[in-house]
Design a protein around this motif. Sequence first.
Motif, PDB file in Angstrom:
ATOM      1  N   ASP A 128     -64.513 -88.554   1.711  1.00 10.38           N
ATOM      2  CA  ASP A 128     -65.739 -89.401   1.816  1.00 10.38           C
ATOM      3  C   ASP A 128     -66.243 -89.757   0.274  1.00 10.38           C
ATOM      4  N   ARG A 129     -65.288 -89.095  -0.737  1.00  4.38           N
ATOM      5  CA  ARG A 129     -65.763 -89.417  -2.007  1.00  4.38           C
ATOM      6  C   ARG A 129     -65.656 -90.814  -2.364  1.00  4.38           C
ATOM      7  N   GLU A 130     -66.563 -91.225  -3.457  1.00  3.11           N
ATOM      8  CA  GLU A 130     -66.615 -92.687  -3.816  1.00  3.11           C
ATOM      9  C   GLU A 130     -65.364 -93.005  -4.759  1.00  3.11           C
ATOM     10  N   THR A 131     -64.868 -94.111  -4.627  1.00  3.37           N
ATOM     11  CA  THR A 131     -63.716 -94.403  -5.558  1.00  3.37           C
ATOM     12  C   THR A 131     -63.802 -95.987  -5.646  1.00  3.37           C
ATOM     13  N   VAL A 132     -63.109 -96.642  -6.748  1.00  2.00           N
ATOM     14  CA  VAL A 132     -63.140 -97.905  -6.832  1.00  2.00           C
ATOM     15  C   VAL A 132     -62.262 -98.794  -6.047  1.00  2.00           C
ATOM     16  N   GLY A 133     -61.083 -97.866  -5.724  1.00  5.24           N
ATOM     17  CA  GLY A 133     -59.862 -98.470  -4.914  1.00  5.24           C
ATOM     18  C   GLY A 133     -59.513 -97.762  -3.695  1.00  5.24           C
ATOM     19  N   TYR A 134     -58.737 -98.131  -2.748  1.00  5.28           N
ATOM     20  CA  TYR A 134     -58.511 -97.581  -1.601  1.00  5.28           C
ATOM     21  C   TYR A 134     -57.026 -97.707  -1.374  1.00  5.28           C
ATOM     22  N   ASP A 135     -56.386 -96.688  -1.186  1.00  4.92           N
ATOM     23  CA  ASP A 135     -54.826 -97.224  -0.783  1.00  4.92           C
ATOM     24  C   ASP A 135     -54.622 -96.691   0.796  1.00  4.92           C
ATOM     25  N   THR A 136     -54.303 -97.959   1.490  1.00  3.06           N
ATOM     26  CA  THR A 136     -54.441 -97.701   2.918  1.00  3.06           C
ATOM     27  C   THR A 136     -52.982 -97.158   3.403  1.00  3.06           C
ATOM     28  N   SER A 137     -51.962 -96.793   2.509  1.00  7.45           N
ATOM     29  CA  SER A 137     -50.869 -96.125   2.801  1.00  7.45           C
ATOM     30  C   SER A 137     -50.810 -94.544   2.367  1.00  7.45           C
ATOM     31  N   GLY A 138     -52.028 -94.111   1.771  1.00  8.87           N
ATOM     32  CA  GLY A 138     -52.004 -92.603   1.352  1.00  8.87           C
ATOM     33  C   GLY A 138     -53.574 -92.538   0.688  1.00  8.87           C
ATOM     34  N   PRO A 139     -53.604 -91.559  -0.041  1.00  5.43           N
ATOM     35  CA  PRO A 139     -55.046 -91.229  -0.618  1.00  5.43           C
ATOM     36  C   PRO A 139     -55.650 -92.176  -1.384  1.00  5.43           C
ATOM     37  N   THR A 140     -57.152 -91.834  -1.675  1.00  3.31           N
ATOM     38  CA  THR A 140     -57.632 -92.872  -2.619  1.00  3.31           C
ATOM     39  C   THR A 140     -57.271 -92.889  -3.829  1.00  3.31           C
ATOM     40  N   THR A 141     -57.356 -94.185  -4.309  1.00  2.00           N
ATOM     41  CA  THR A 141     -56.646 -94.381  -5.653  1.00  2.00           C
ATOM     42  C   THR A 141     -57.677 -95.059  -6.676  1.00  2.00           C
ATOM     43  N   ASP A 142     -57.178 -95.303  -7.818  1.00  2.00           N
ATOM     44  CA  ASP A 142     -58.031 -96.118  -9.042  1.00  2.00           C
ATOM     45  C   ASP A 142     -58.150 -97.384  -8.531  1.00  2.00           C
ATOM     46  N   ASP A 143     -58.641 -98.136  -9.541  1.00  2.00           N
ATOM     47  CA  ASP A 143     -58.746 -99.627  -9.161  1.00  2.00           C
ATOM     48  C   ASP A 143     -57.445-100.750  -9.533  1.00  2.00           C
ATOM     49  N   ALA A 144     -56.198 -99.866  -9.934  1.00  2.00           N
ATOM     50  CA  ALA A 144     -55.243-100.628 -10.277  1.00  2.00           C
ATOM     51  C   ALA A 144     -53.878-100.208  -9.342  1.00  2.00           C
ATOM     52  N   MET A 145     -53.031-100.977  -9.240  1.00  2.00           N
ATOM     53  CA  MET A 145     -51.594-100.769  -8.713  1.00  2.00           C
ATOM     54  C   MET A 145     -50.617-100.871  -9.685  1.00  2.00           C
ATOM     55  N   THR A 146     -49.726 -99.712  -9.836  1.00  2.00           N
ATOM     56  CA  THR A 146     -48.641 -99.851 -10.721  1.00  2.00           C
ATOM     57  C   THR A 146     -47.422-100.603 -10.310  1.00  2.00           C
ATOM     58  N   ARG A 147     -46.690-101.384 -10.928  1.00  2.00           N
ATOM     59  CA  ARG A 147     -45.559-102.184 -10.430  1.00  2.00           C
ATOM     60  C   ARG A 147     -44.444-101.666 -11.315  1.00  2.00           C
TER      61      ARG A 147
END
Length: 269
Positions: A128-147
């Motif tokens: 339930d913690r607040e984050t700026v991003g959400y990874d639907t395939s795993g845990p909550t993440t930050d606001d960017a995706m690494t390519r």
Amino acid sequence: MIAQEQIHSLYGREVYDRDGDKIGSIGQVWGDGVGRPAWASVKTGLFGLNESMIPLQDADLQGDRLIVPFEKAVVKDAPNVDAADDEPLAEDEVTRLYDYYNLSWDDSYHAYQAGAAAGNASYAGTQDRETVGYDTSGPTTDDAMTRSEERLNVGTEREQVGRARLRKYVVTEQQQVTVPVSHEEVRIEREPITEANADRAFSGPDISEEEHEVTLHAERPVVDTEAVPVERVRLNKETVTEQQTVGGEVRKEHIEADVPGEQGRRTLG
């Protein structure tokens, strides 16, 4: 084994011991340095006020249950760990837990600490913690995706491709050589009686029989051989540099962005 993509589903899941007794529910989850789930806190007690740490390396998901290979009393009596959200476990705490659960200590925690220094080691936190991003395939993440993408690392290695050797062998051949040879021949010479030779002419009997002979000589070719060094042969190596073209398959990630107000997907990378 719990896979990385299953970490998000662990929060709040009920935990049972090896005998089927309920222990409590998952509170927080910590991963190792490469993203694999390593430890979880289990809320125990009447109102879930106590938290005990359990290792996840031999845990198993069966339906909606997380089964751990320990007795309930063992988990409840585990050492207390002062672990806050988003903070990696301290090395001394992990050491105490490894000793308590009689687990084999290896380099996994050092990999975990190395990942923590890079900012990606911990999956600690609650659902339930607040984050700026959400990874639907795993845990909550930050606001960017690494390519990421793969690149060819080309070098050279030295290998043996053959052997060169010198070998001597004997060949017999015919040679013709012309050499001068000499021999003696008989030549009859007649000389008259003169004052110079009269003494020797009359020194013998007047009339007699006698023989006179001379030895004749002749040269003949004699063939012999001798070994004479004529040259020296050796093997020398030299390095020749040439250009070769090599290729290989590399993979890279593309990111597709669905942006409101735009038709179609935008591909990045």
